[in-house]
Scaffold this motif. Structure first.
Motif, short mmCIF file in Angstrom:
data_model
loop_
_atom_site.label_atom_id
_atom_site.label_comp_id
_atom_site.label_asym_id
_atom_site.label_seq_id
_atom_site.Cartn_x
_atom_site.Cartn_y
_atom_site.Cartn_z
N ALA A 39 -41.82 22.90 -56.33
CA ALA A 39 -41.50 23.52 -55.04
C ALA A 39 -42.55 24.55 -54.67
N THR A 42 -40.62 30.23 -53.99
CA THR A 42 -39.51 30.79 -54.74
C THR A 42 -39.19 32.13 -54.11
N ASN A 44 -36.11 29.45 -52.35
CA ASN A 44 -36.06 28.55 -51.21
C ASN A 44 -35.79 29.34 -49.94
N LEU A 68 -37.32 19.37 -49.46
CA LEU A 68 -36.15 19.58 -50.30
C LEU A 68 -35.09 20.28 -49.48
N ASP A 71 -32.22 21.46 -52.77
CA ASP A 71 -32.91 20.96 -53.96
C ASP A 71 -32.88 19.44 -54.11
#
Length: 118
Positions: A39, A42, A44, A68, A71
């Motif tokens: 991803a 950090t 999200n 995503l 997730d």
């Protein structure tokens, strides 16, 4: 949904260094180093309202881009690899309370302009 002309105008605005006249940034990253299959951000991004967003992205290496949501990953661009050094724009509806992120199939340096409320 925005037509091709509107998307091209949005990309021109982004390339000129502007982010939308009316929207707010989800993410605005220059020369972000990303690791393959990981991803980008950090934590999200959590949507605070249901609204549309525009994602403009360019990568220095060809790779498959995934979005995503909570997730769970799904491909953007129909699962086809993004061409290196080419701007792409995607209209992505955001749902209140859902979380969002991006990942790329290869390690790369990316440019990301992601705006909501446009």
């Amino acid at each position: 949904m925005a037509n091709e002309y509107d998307i091209l105008q949005e990309i021109k605005t982004l390339l000129a260094g502007g982010i939308a006249q009316t929207g707010n940034n989800v993410k605005d990253s220059t020369d972000l180093a990303v690791t393959a299959g990981t991803a980008f951000y950090t934590p999200n991004y959590t949507a605070t309202a249901t609204q549309k967003s525009i994602l403009a992205i360019m990568t220095n290496t060809s790779g498959i881009l995934s979005l995503l949501i909570d997730d769970k990953a799904g491909y953007l661009n129909g699962g086809a690899a993004l061409l290196a050094n080419t701007w792409y724009a995607f209209e992505i509806p955001l749902l209140s309370g859902k979380t969002y992120n991006l990942k790329l199939s290869v390690s790369a340096t990316v440019q990301v302009k992601w705006e909501v409320g446009c």
